[in-house]
Design an enzyme around this catalytic site. Structure first.
Site, PDB file in Angstrom:
ATOM      1  N   ASP A 160      30.761  53.679  38.359  1.00 13.75           N
ATOM      2  CA  ASP A 160      30.727  54.635  37.252  1.00 13.75           C
ATOM      3  C   ASP A 160      30.273  53.961  35.957  1.00 13.75           C
ATOM      4  OD1 ASP A 160      31.391  56.636  38.995  1.00 13.75           O
ATOM      5  OD2 ASP A 160      33.519  56.622  38.526  1.00 13.75           O
ATOM      6  N   HIS A 162      35.566  29.146  48.411  1.00 13.21           N
ATOM      7  CA  HIS A 162      34.261  29.639  47.954  1.00 13.21           C
ATOM      8  C   HIS A 162      34.247  29.896  46.446  1.00 13.21           C
ATOM      9  CE1 HIS A 162      30.779  32.653  48.433  1.00 13.21           C
ATOM     10  NE2 HIS A 162      30.347  31.529  48.943  1.00 13.21           N
ATOM     11  N   LYS A 174      26.742  38.701  43.440  1.00 11.25           N
ATOM     12  CA  LYS A 174      27.826  39.439  44.096  1.00 11.25           C
ATOM     13  C   LYS A 174      28.464  40.362  43.056  1.00 11.25           C
ATOM     14  CE  LYS A 174      28.136  34.824  45.659  1.00 11.25           C
ATOM     15  NZ  LYS A 174      27.571  34.880  46.924  1.00 11.25           N
ATOM     16  N   ASP A 183      38.398  22.722  27.947  1.00 12.19           N
ATOM     17  CA  ASP A 183      39.243  22.653  26.742  1.00 12.19           C
ATOM     18  C   ASP A 183      40.026  23.937  26.464  1.00 12.19           C
ATOM     19  OD1 ASP A 183      38.399  20.090  26.326  1.00 12.19           O
ATOM     20  OD2 ASP A 183      37.025  20.557  24.678  1.00 12.19           O
ATOM     21  N   HIS A 223      21.475  36.164  45.431  1.00 12.78           N
ATOM     22  CA  HIS A 223      22.782  35.618  45.775  1.00 12.78           C
ATOM     23  C   HIS A 223      23.882  36.226  44.898  1.00 12.78           C
ATOM     24  CE1 HIS A 223      25.674  32.119  46.421  1.00 12.78           C
ATOM     25  NE2 HIS A 223      25.299  32.399  47.646  1.00 12.78           N
ATOM     26  N   LYS A 245      34.084  29.597  42.358  1.00 14.96           N
ATOM     27  CA  LYS A 245      33.286  28.867  41.374  1.00 14.96           C
ATOM     28  C   LYS A 245      33.922  29.091  40.005  1.00 14.96           C
ATOM     29  CE  LYS A 245      30.081  29.832  44.748  1.00 14.96           C
ATOM     30  NZ  LYS A 245      30.215  30.804  45.830  1.00 14.96           N
TER      31      LYS A 245
END
Length: 484
Positions: free
Chosen positions: A409, A223, A404, A230, A402, A225
């Site tokens: 704090d 999952h 996450k 470079d 979507h 990403k």
């Protein structure tokens, strides 16, 4: 049973098949017990195997097996890979961290080896248009290599734009490596992948799902990403490569709201390492790639301390679940969470409730209408007990949220690919950035508070008035939470 006059040994065959069947089920139960999992989950699997042997065996084969302690990369290759990408450990106990964050950083050091990089510049994207505009510009500027890893790579408009850039760069001599998840991109047109390969892009699926390995692999998803270009710029977050983040989904709903980061600085070493481990696991090839570190004159603008944390079913520990548990448990002021799917483990649910009951401002933001009705019902089954404990629940209205993110704090943020659910914590290969610092945390908190203006807040009185059928469906969906 076949009559004896037709097949005189039918009773013997029947007895043999029965013995094999019973031994198979008993063996499966033995394997479940020997894995020493959560007793509730173990008992659930044993009950299913006893009451519905055939169905239970198939379910366990596809969804119940554990990959704990499977070796993804050997120690020798790991050490060689670190030398190849010049990943030198960062600070392990930087003085600028607060006491609670120092504990979190130490925990990460214990889970995924010591590394904390103090000199990083971060740009936040909250919509696909801005993210992909910058992303395409960075891809076009590549001169040495492009390493990309995405759960979903659609062959839609934005997917074709990205693929054409990758083909162009490969023809220019840039080394282009691409990992996509085979299950996440199951429906992709193979001619799309074939065209990339024929034009020099090294693109491969992670854990290719084929027979007879189907049952072994279909439940394990990469999952993550991650992109590193470079060694000077990288991307990590929640957005896949798909039009839904730019122009909306196929149902005519607006573009999905998500969070993605563009990172420059030392933390690219850890992002490169995470990608390289997966590439080595798939292709049995160790990557040689340098990372561009900021100059001394630039370190004032590279002021974010970052740790990159990977987590997956092959790890000894549920890395990100443990980090979230620690961060929530030690919160003094606030815990803000954004997640498309809210299916917390019992320990994380109790940590949220304990924090709220002790006076911490705990807020959870989930979509009113996620992309899955079943996951919507399962997520909503946790709302009532959260509200009773004082956790504020916000339902995002305009589109699918979507993002996450976990904000704790004034100086801790975690964001990346990890949903606040069982699948991300136990079954998926995930990757998050842990960012320590007041300025970045303040930016993320401001984004969260802006998103609240697009939400309706759930109330206990309102939630208790839901129809009985809704409550029943939610309770049933919750039972499936560990495999959703």
């Amino acid at each position: 049973m076949i009559p004896a006059e037709i097949f005189p040994y039918s009773h013997v065959v029947f007895i043999i098949l029965t013995i094999i069947y019973v031994l198979t089920i008993v063996s499966a139960i033995g394997v479940v017990i020997s894995e020493n999992r959560n007793p509730v989950k173990t008992l659930a699997w044993v009950t299913v195997l006893l009451l519905l042997p055939l169905v239970g065996f198939l379910l366990y084969a596809f969804f119940g097996r554990s990959l704990k302690n499977v070796i993804v990369i050997t120690l020798k290759n790991k050490l060689q890979l670190k030398d190849n990408i010049e990943m030198t450990p960062g600070e392990t106990q930087p003085a600028q961290l607060s006491g609670s964050n120092r504990q979190l950083a130490n925990m990460v050091n214990s889970l995924v080896e010591p590394h904390l990089f103090s000199h990083n510049a971060i740009e936040i994207f909250t919509n696909g248009q801005d993210k992909f505009r910058a992303y395409k510009a960075d891809l076009l500027s590549a001169t040495d290599y492009i390493n990309i890893q995405y759960y979903i790579f659609e062959n839609d408009k934005i997917g074709h734009e990205i693929s054409e850039i990758l083909i162009q760069k490969a023809k220019e001599g840039v080394k282009v490596r691409f990992i996509y998840d085979h299950v996440g991109s199951w429906h992709i047109n193979m001619s799309f992948i074939k065209k990339l390969r024929e034009n020099g892009v090294e693109i491969y699926p992670f854990l290719r799902v084929t027979f007879p390995e189907f049952a072994n692999r279909v439940n394990w998803r990469n999952h993550r990403k991650i992109t590193v270009i470079d060694g000077r710029v990288g991307y990590i977050g929640g957005m896949n490569i798909a039009d839904r983040y730019v122009s909306g989904d196929k149902n005519g709903k607006p573009a999905w709201r998500d969070t993605h980061l563009r990172i420059r600085g030392e933390a690219l070493s850890a992002m490169q390492y995470a990608f390289s481990v997966d590439w080595s696991f798939m292709r049995k090839e160790l990557i040689h790639a340098k990372i561009e570190h900021p100059k001394e004159s630039e370190t004032e603008t590279y002021d974010n301390s970052v740790q990159i944390v990977t987590s997956g079913p092959t790890d000894n520990w549920s890395n990100l679940a443990l980090i979230f548990l620690k961060a929530i448990s030690q919160a003094k002021k606030r815990v803000f969470i954004q997640t498309p799917y809210f299916l917390p483990s019992d320990s994380l649910l109790k940590a949220l409730e304990a924090s709220a009951l002790s006076g911490v401002d705990v807020r959870v933001m989930i979509p009113e209408y996620p992309d899955s009705k079943l996951l919507r019902f399962a997520s909503f089954s946790y709302v009532k007990e959260c509200l009773e404990a004082g956790v504020k629940i916000y339902l995002y209205q305009p589109s699918m949220i979507h993002a996450k993110c976990v904000i704790v704090d004034d100086d801790f943020v975690s964001t990346g690919s990890t949903n606040f659910d069982f699948r991300s914590f136990e079954h998926n290969f995930e990757c998050n950035a842990m960012i320590y610092g007041e300025r970045f945390c303040s930016e993320m908190r401001a984004i969260f508070e802006k998103d609240i203006t697009n939400c309706s807040e759930a109330t206990l009185e309102q939630w208790q008035q839901r129809p009985m059928w809704r409550k029943a469906v939610e309770s049933l969906a919750r039972l499936m939470g560990p495999v959703l």
